[in-house]
Design a protein around this motif. Structure first.
Motif, PDB file in Angstrom:
ATOM      1  N   VAL A  90      28.392  30.753  42.938  1.00  0.00           N
ATOM      2  CA  VAL A  90      27.988  30.393  41.571  1.00  0.00           C
ATOM      3  C   VAL A  90      28.919  29.295  41.059  1.00  0.00           C
ATOM      4  CG1 VAL A  90      27.547  31.239  39.240  1.00  0.00           C
ATOM      5  CG2 VAL A  90      27.176  32.762  41.204  1.00  0.00           C
ATOM      6  N   ASN A  91      28.404  28.080  40.967  1.00  0.00           N
ATOM      7  CA  ASN A  91      29.234  26.934  40.583  1.00  0.00           C
ATOM      8  C   ASN A  91      29.823  27.061  39.182  1.00  0.00           C
ATOM      9  OD1 ASN A  91      28.852  25.559  43.002  1.00  0.00           O
ATOM     10  ND2 ASN A  91      27.078  24.440  42.264  1.00  0.00           N
ATOM     11  N   GLU A  92      29.189  27.850  38.338  1.00  0.00           N
ATOM     12  CA  GLU A  92      29.623  27.938  36.950  1.00  0.00           C
ATOM     13  C   GLU A  92      30.674  29.021  36.706  1.00  0.00           C
ATOM     14  OE1 GLU A  92      26.038  25.798  37.485  1.00  0.00           O
ATOM     15  OE2 GLU A  92      26.420  27.897  37.985  1.00  0.00           O
ATOM     16  N   LEU A  93      31.019  29.792  37.733  1.00  0.00           N
ATOM     17  CA  LEU A  93      32.003  30.858  37.566  1.00  0.00           C
ATOM     18  C   LEU A  93      33.357  30.444  38.127  1.00  0.00           C
ATOM     19  CD1 LEU A  93      30.082  34.137  38.560  1.00  0.00           C
ATOM     20  CD2 LEU A  93      30.872  33.479  36.287  1.00  0.00           C
ATOM     21  N   PRO A  94      34.446  30.796  37.441  1.00  0.00           N
ATOM     22  CA  PRO A  94      35.771  30.520  38.004  1.00  0.00           C
ATOM     23  C   PRO A  94      36.134  31.541  39.073  1.00  0.00           C
ATOM     24  CG  PRO A  94      36.008  31.674  35.920  1.00  0.00           C
ATOM     25  CD  PRO A  94      34.532  31.437  36.114  1.00  0.00           C
ATOM     26  N   PHE A  95      36.921  31.097  40.024  1.00  0.00           N
ATOM     27  CA  PHE A  95      37.458  31.991  41.036  1.00  0.00           C
ATOM     28  C   PHE A  95      38.959  32.044  40.857  1.00  0.00           C
ATOM     29  CE2 PHE A  95      39.194  32.603  45.399  1.00  0.00           C
ATOM     30  CZ  PHE A  95      38.739  33.897  45.580  1.00  0.00           C
ATOM     31  N   SER A  96      39.510  33.257  40.759  1.00  0.00           N
ATOM     32  CA  SER A  96      40.931  33.384  40.499  1.00  0.00           C
ATOM     33  C   SER A  96      41.421  34.763  40.873  1.00  0.00           C
ATOM     34  CB  SER A  96      41.227  33.142  39.021  1.00  0.00           C
ATOM     35  OG  SER A  96      42.592  33.382  38.723  1.00  0.00           O
ATOM     36  N   GLY A  97      42.697  34.842  41.188  1.00  0.00           N
ATOM     37  CA  GLY A  97      43.338  36.123  41.386  1.00  0.00           C
ATOM     38  C   GLY A  97      43.985  36.611  40.104  1.00  0.00           C
ATOM     39  N   MET A  98      44.756  37.689  40.259  1.00  0.00           N
ATOM     40  CA  MET A  98      45.475  38.268  39.129  1.00  0.00           C
ATOM     41  C   MET A  98      46.702  38.979  39.681  1.00  0.00           C
ATOM     42  SD  MET A  98      44.020  40.986  36.336  1.00  0.00           S
ATOM     43  CE  MET A  98      44.906  41.292  34.800  1.00  0.00           C
ATOM     44  N   GLY A  99      47.851  38.677  39.148  1.00  0.00           N
ATOM     45  CA  GLY A  99      49.061  39.316  39.636  1.00  0.00           C
ATOM     46  C   GLY A  99      49.330  38.965  41.089  1.00  0.00           C
ATOM     47  N   GLU A 100      49.441  39.984  41.936  1.00  0.00           N
ATOM     48  CA  GLU A 100      49.747  39.772  43.346  1.00  0.00           C
ATOM     49  C   GLU A 100      48.674  38.969  44.076  1.00  0.00           C
ATOM     50  OE1 GLU A 100      52.278  40.887  45.552  1.00  0.00           O
ATOM     51  OE2 GLU A 100      53.486  41.373  43.787  1.00  0.00           O
TER      52      GLU A 100
END
Length: 483
Positions: free
Chosen positions: A407-417
């Protein structure tokens, strides 16, 4: 393994200074230049797709379909779409100021490039994870060094040979090598570092960046759990989870790492997985061109060690060959102290951890570092909401695996570790720009400022600070707790 041509360490200062000079001269700033570079990146991927497929296959036999769908295709598409949207992303934003006395100040946010950036990529998805951040850097008006992984030498060598034929080498360079070359790069002062990989190396990179107060994007991994609702369609869940586990032989940061399965349906879920296995690999997984191999002997040995130490019951797979091939393997009745739960598996092993309730599953997740992705298979709104409200993760995905990445409109990211910072399309762009605030205060407003200048008087304090200090605070109806 092909012999990777390392970039001479003695060349790195000159590469760095060239990119600095290019940025200082403003060469990378015009939108037309950025758009052309994005189109060239798409052209490089499109015109050389067979070379990239062959290179990545040579590194660890990743199937062509997975390379085309997960690596080449997204680079072409996102480069072109980023070029199309560039003007919209980069234009200054007029700020809607609420205070009437500030509305004539022309409050504006300028999207300014951070500068010269370093992109350090991993081996498992070598093309998308080296070039997707580059798309954002180009779009933002930055210059960049791309450091691909030495563990995918065929890809890294191919990129080093092809990129100079398409992109401006005064602005974008590939540096190849291992720890020594990466260490030398990290001694330099970058304006942003984008690293994709594991937490151990991320700590080294973060420590190096801290010496220069360099901002970071860290896309890491971790153990991505799957929570299974006993009332879901087990057949569909098994197919989608098993596909996620088998893709790239589990060597991907968003891979479903383990399944928290209701004890009452564990055997039924195993049966569903067995049926799916036979559909995916009718000739056997180790004979299939649809399954990647493990990238190198070190990782193969690591997985064999996990296999030797687990106390889980193997109910599917478990075999390996002499060519770094490992069957997708399912284990049931895995306990929380098992070898398979020590760290990110990064291989084709799927542990099933039986639980007796959703609450137990939530407690299990919350007792561990925040995952990059939390997967859940359920049609129950309450089940879904409980996971949203009571857990934390970089992403939360319902009823499929991996599709958030499409989905091009969604961000991809982690959290913490599992990391921090965002990417994909405009989120990649945002990571490489600085929001530069600006106001233009009219000279004609000078009479309004008369009260702010010394000598300070009680009258002026009351005039300027009084309205804010004495604002009425409304009651918070229905809220419990102490002030």
């Amino acid at each position: 393994m092909t012999e990777l041509q390392h970039t001479p360490i003695g060349d790195l200062p000159a590469i760095y200074e060239t990119l600095q000079s290019t940025f200082r001269k403003g060469i990378s700033r015009p939108l037309a230049w950025r758009r052309h570079q994005l189109h060239q990146l798409a052209r490089m991927a499109q015109e050389n797709k067979d070379k990239f497929v062959a290179a990545i296959y040579a590194d660890f036999r990743k199937p062509e379909m997975e390379i085309q769908i997960g690596e080449v295709g997204p680079i072409v598409e996102r480069s072109i779409k980023s070029a199309e949207l560039l003007e919209e992303w980069a234009k200054p934003e007029a700020v809607d100021v609420k205070a009437a006395w500030q509305q004539s100040w022309g409050s504006t946010l300028y999207k300014t490039p951070k500068g010269v950036v370093l992109i350090i990529a991993p081996w498992n998805y070598p093309m998308i994870l080296s070039l997707q951040p580059l798309i954002g850097a180009i779009a933002a008006g930055c210059t960049a060094v791309v450091k691909p992984s030495e563990l995918s030498p065929h890809y890294s060598q191919t990129l080093a040979e092809l990129l100079p034929k398409y992109l401006d080498t005064s602005a974008f360079r590939v540096v190849n090598g291992g720890v020594e070359e990466t260490t030398a790069l990290l001694e330099m002062k970058w304006d942003h570092i984008f690293y994709t990989g594991n937490g151990r190396v991320a700590r080294i990179i973060a420590a190096a960046a801290a010496k220069h107060l360099t901002p970071l994007t860290l896309e890491l991994g971790g153990k991505c759990p799957v929570v299974l609702d006993a009332n879901t369609d087990l057949r569909i869940a098994a197919k989608r989870i098993f596909w996620g586990k088998c893709t790239n032989a589990g060597q991907i940061c968003v891979c479903p790492d383990y399944v928290l399965v209701p004890r009452s349906v564990q055997d039924a879920f195993v049966e569903a997985l067995s049926e799916v296995y036979k559909e995916f690999y009718p000739e056997g997984a180790l004979n299939s061109e649809s399954l990647s191999r493990i990238v190198n002997q070190m990782h193969y040995d690591r997985l064999q060690d996990l296999l030797a130490r687990t106390k889980g019951e193997i109910v599917l797979g478990g075999k390996s060959d002499g060519h770094r091939g490992i069957e997708p393997t399912v284990f049931k009745n895995v306990q929380e102290d098992d070898s398979l739960l020590e760290g990110e598996i990064f291989g084709p092993f799927l542990p099933l951890v039986p639980v007796d309730s959703l609450e137990e599953a939530i407690d299990f997740i919350n007792a561990r570092p925040h995952p990059l992705v939390l997967y859940a298979f359920t049609e129950d709104p309450k089940f879904k909401q409980a996971l949203i409200d009571q857990t934390r993760s970089g992403n939360i995905i319902f009823n499929d695996t991996f599709q958030q990445l499409a989905v091009n409109e969604l961000p991809f990211s982690g959290m913490g570790e599992s990391g921090y910072g965002y990417q994909i399309m405009n989120y990649s762009f945002d990571g490489f720009i600085h929001l530069r605030s600006s106001v233009h205060v009219p000279l004609e407003a000078e009479p309004f400022f008369a009260g702010r200048y010394p000598p300070y008087t009680a009258e002026n304090v009351n005039l300027l600070a009084g309205p804010a200090v004495n604002m009425e605070i409304p009651p918070s109806a229905g809220v419990n707790g102490n002030a």
